[in-house]
Design an enzyme around this catalytic site. Structure first.
Site, short mmCIF file in Angstrom:
data_model
loop_
_atom_site.label_atom_id
_atom_site.label_comp_id
_atom_site.label_asym_id
_atom_site.label_seq_id
_atom_site.Cartn_x
_atom_site.Cartn_y
_atom_site.Cartn_z
N ASN A 165 -0.34 0.53 6.22
CA ASN A 165 0.40 -0.36 5.33
C ASN A 165 0.96 -1.48 6.19
O ASN A 165 1.64 -1.22 7.18
CB ASN A 165 1.53 0.42 4.64
CG ASN A 165 2.31 -0.44 3.66
OD1 ASN A 165 1.92 -1.57 3.37
ND2 ASN A 165 3.40 0.09 3.15
N LYS A 212 13.84 -18.42 -15.55
CA LYS A 212 14.20 -17.04 -15.19
C LYS A 212 15.28 -16.51 -16.11
O LYS A 212 15.22 -15.36 -16.55
CB LYS A 212 14.69 -17.01 -13.73
CG LYS A 212 14.52 -15.72 -13.00
CD LYS A 212 13.09 -15.21 -13.01
CE LYS A 212 12.10 -16.27 -12.57
NZ LYS A 212 10.72 -15.94 -12.92
N GLU A 262 13.77 -16.02 -19.86
CA GLU A 262 12.74 -15.01 -20.10
C GLU A 262 13.26 -13.59 -20.02
O GLU A 262 12.69 -12.69 -20.66
CB GLU A 262 11.55 -15.21 -19.15
CG GLU A 262 11.81 -14.97 -17.69
CD GLU A 262 10.58 -15.25 -16.83
OE1 GLU A 262 9.45 -15.22 -17.36
OE2 GLU A 262 10.75 -15.51 -15.63
N TRP A 322 -3.51 -2.09 -1.65
CA TRP A 322 -3.38 -3.40 -2.30
C TRP A 322 -4.02 -4.38 -1.34
O TRP A 322 -3.52 -4.64 -0.26
CB TRP A 322 -1.92 -3.72 -2.55
CG TRP A 322 -1.68 -5.12 -3.05
CD1 TRP A 322 -1.40 -6.22 -2.30
CD2 TRP A 322 -1.69 -5.56 -4.41
NE1 TRP A 322 -1.23 -7.31 -3.10
CE2 TRP A 322 -1.40 -6.95 -4.41
CE3 TRP A 322 -1.90 -4.92 -5.64
CZ2 TRP A 322 -1.33 -7.69 -5.57
CZ3 TRP A 322 -1.83 -5.69 -6.80
CH2 TRP A 322 -1.54 -7.04 -6.75
N ARG A 376 3.47 1.23 -7.29
CA ARG A 376 3.52 0.16 -6.29
C ARG A 376 2.40 -0.85 -6.50
O ARG A 376 2.44 -1.94 -5.95
CB ARG A 376 3.42 0.77 -4.88
CG ARG A 376 4.57 1.68 -4.53
CD ARG A 376 4.27 2.50 -3.29
NE ARG A 376 4.21 1.70 -2.09
CZ ARG A 376 5.26 1.38 -1.33
NH1 ARG A 376 6.46 1.80 -1.69
NH2 ARG A 376 5.12 0.67 -0.25
N LYS A 424 2.60 -9.59 -17.74
CA LYS A 424 2.62 -9.97 -16.33
C LYS A 424 1.54 -11.00 -16.02
O LYS A 424 1.77 -11.95 -15.28
CB LYS A 424 2.45 -8.72 -15.46
CG LYS A 424 2.58 -9.00 -13.96
CD LYS A 424 3.98 -9.48 -13.61
CE LYS A 424 4.15 -9.74 -12.12
NZ LYS A 424 5.44 -10.39 -11.84
N CYS A 461 0.82 -1.20 0.00
CA CYS A 461 0.00 0.00 0.00
C CYS A 461 0.86 1.26 0.00
O CYS A 461 2.03 1.24 0.35
CB CYS A 461 -0.91 0.01 1.23
SG CYS A 461 -1.83 -1.52 1.45
#
Length: 608
Positions: free
Chosen positions: A101, A485, A488, A75, A27, A603, A2
């Site tokens: 947060n 990883k 990509e 979030w 964020r 994503k 957050c």
């Protein structure tokens, strides 16, 4: 993760708060809100959705008069994204407003206590507990009330507090969540990150855990938990805005790798009570767990690799048969399912199309579903029978790092819980693993301190065309993720193999200068994997070994060794991935690749 902004001074507060929240959009968030004191009352406006919608509701802040206020981008962790669950949260009389947060780990206990005392809750959040605790203990002085409430909170929190009865001040508190204080000429600020206030001031206080701040328009006073004043050193920010948004890191991926200790801590700690795993979100009774005949773990990409580790871990701890499926294949192979089975669905976004379709197929056949997701209120979270949130916070980089690590953490918790419920874990072993789980964040931190070693090695291999990763058992699962990883983000072709399969064909590709990464963390398989390493090395391969810190014998058989802290063999995959994430990152950076947004990748994969 957050975002918090607060301002008290001579200027209108609402435009400053909205601008600060906009600077924190990177964020990730699902709702936003602000509270402003107008000289008579606290007025709060909040909404699910984007800051532009909040701006429209208050006409860019012109509708909210006043020079003191707090703002928030949320979030979701506790409670799905909604207007009610958005921050700030206020008490019934609107005399206290709070932004938060972090995670209040004992919020259920506190909530029940307040309900017994007649308090009614409007939201599903843990933050509302803080607001109503402040209301309950309020003694006329908000600072001393905050201290009293702090002593009753467990977990992580950064708090910004506005109080109508103390209108000329903002109180802020920090514990295990980021919060800074900005020292301005026309007022003072709080924020969860530097970009929110950088256009107003470059002079800040960096708060330590347990510190409390009283801000007025002319002064800032910092206290410890005993309300003793603390002398703070002013830090002058030299970063530009772009760098500040990444917390000083060149890329979000590196920032998120450094957030992995917190991601593990936030996923694990709230689910451990008095030395026992307690997953309060899991509504399965012990009887239902005992009736599980088989578990399917269904996922895509990195989440699938976490599931492969989960197979080894759950079968070892709980002795329940586990099958791991690629979600994109699950429906089309006509799976044989029945109501005695459990489907564990893993997705960072909770919106992965193939994974959602697999969940629906499992439910159609009467199988109970348990989702491991990071996004509260996502489609998979809503449709699953049970949800275990990872609480990693949003990931901005396309290549997952902390998301994957937190998924492993959640699977460890499930393995322990199922094993304990079924009586398959010896008490001593069970408590040893819980203790080890709780110190993993510190061990991740130790690995991150050695990143320069990995950086040096990576720079020697920027001309790589092929890399082979190999391991046995859990190490094979780790090899799968390490290979993904690298390919990509650096566009280097790499493959992962169960080490015993190398001689069944792949060894024909090994030649002088080939890079082979050997994972050697499973003590009972040391001899087997070392023999595989010898096989490729004698054919000219350069071998990078990742192994436990006490396995010095490996130095006889590898060209370079990176050691991870000793841990239980079920957990080595988490620690081993840290240097391999760093290796992929540094190779990609050295090649000039777009680390955060690799070509052709998104994503969240929301189409088949």
């Amino acid at each position: 993760m957050c975002g918090i902004v607060g301002y008290i001074g001579a200027q209108p507060a609402a435009p400053i708060l909205l601008d600060g929240l906009t600077k924190l959009e990177y964020r990730g968030y699902d709702s936003a809100g602000i509270s402003v004191y107008d000289g008579k009352d606290i007025h709060t406006v909040k909404t699910k959705g984007k800051i532009k919608e909040l701006r429209a509701m208050v006409h860019d802040g012109q509708d909210l008069l006043g020079t003191v206020g707090i703002g928030h981008t949320r979030w979701a962790t506790h409670g799905a994204p909604s207007d009610i669950n958005s921050h700030p949260h206020t008490n019934a009389s609107d005399t206290i407003a709070v932004v938060h947060n972090g995670i209040i780990e004992n919020y259920l206990e506190l909530k029940k206590r307040l309900q017994r005392r007649g308090y009614h809750f409007q939201s599903e959040t843990d933050t509302e507990v803080v607001t109503l605790m402040l209301d309950y203990y309020f003694n006329g002085d908000i600072l001393s009330t905050v201290v009293r409430v702090m002593h009753r909170l467990e977990g992580s929190y950064a708090l910004g507090i506005l109080n109508k009865d103390n209108p000329d001040e903002i109180i802020a508190v920090k514990k295990d969540s980021p919060l800074i204080v900005g020292l301005g000429e026309d007022g003072n600020y709080i924020a969860s990150d530097i970009p929110a206030i950088l256009k107003h001031t470059r002079k800040i206080y960096i708060l330590e855990d347990g510190e409390i701040v009283r801000l007025t328009k002319d002064s800032v006073t910092v206290y410890n938990a005993d309300l003793e004043e603390v002398d703070k050193e002013v830090t002058e920010i030299q970063w530009d805005v772009s760098a500040a948004e990444k917390g000083g890191y060149e890329h979000f991926m590196m920032k998120e790798i450094h957030e992995e200790p917190k991601a593990v801590r936030d996923t694990v700690n709230p689910r451990i009570r008095d030395g026992e795993v307690f997953i309060h979100e899991l509504r399965m009774t012990p009887q239902q767990i005992r009736r599980i005949s088989k578990i399917f773990i269904i996922a895509c990409g990195s989440a699938y690799h976490a599931g492969v580790t989960g197979k080894y871990v759950i079968e070892n701890m709980a002795r329940i048969p586990v099958e791991v499926d690629l979600a994109s294949e699950f429906r089309y192979r006509d799976p044989i399912l029945d109501k005695s089975m459990l489907a564990i669905i893993i997705s960072q976004s909770g919106e992965t199309a193939d994974t959602l379709a697999a969940l629906r197929e499992a439910r159609r056949q009467g199988v109970r579903t348990l989702a491991i997701v990071n996004v509260v209120g996502s489609s998979i979270a809503r449709e699953a029978d049970d949800v275990l949130y990872t609480w990693a916070g949003p990931e901005i980089a396309v290549a997952t790092t902390k998301g994957y690590i937190s998924q492993l953490s959640a699977l460890y918790l499930l393995g322990l819980h199922f094993g304990r419920t079924l009586g398959r874990l010896d008490d001593a072993v069970y408590h040893e693993m819980i203790d080890e789980l709780q110190v993993l964040p510190e061990k991740i931190g130790r690995l991150l301190e050695q990143k320069e070693k990995i950086q040096y090695l990576a720079t020697q291999y920027i001309g790589l065309k092929d890399v082979f990763f190999m391991g046995r058992g859990i190490d094979y699962a780790t090899a799968l993720e390490a290979s993904l990883k690298l390919k990509e983000i650096s566009y280097v072709h790499s493959e992962a193999y169960a080490a015993g399969e190398m001689k069944h064909g792949t060894i024909s590709l090994i030649e002088d200068g080939s890079l082979v990464v050997g994972l050697v963390t499973q003590e009972h398989l040391y001899g087997k994997i070392i023999s595989n390493i010898v096989e490729v090395r004698t054919r000219g391969a350069f071998v990078l070994a990742v192994t436990n810190e006490d396995n010095k014998e490996i130095e006889k058989n590898a060209d370079y060794v990176f050691y991870i802290p000793k841990t239980h063999r079920n957990f080595t995959g988490l620690l081993a991935m840290i240097p391999l994430q760093l290796f992929a990152y540094y190779v990609a950076v050295a090649k000039g690749c777009d680390v955060d947004q690799p070509r052709n990748l998104a994503k969240s994969v929301t189409v088949e």
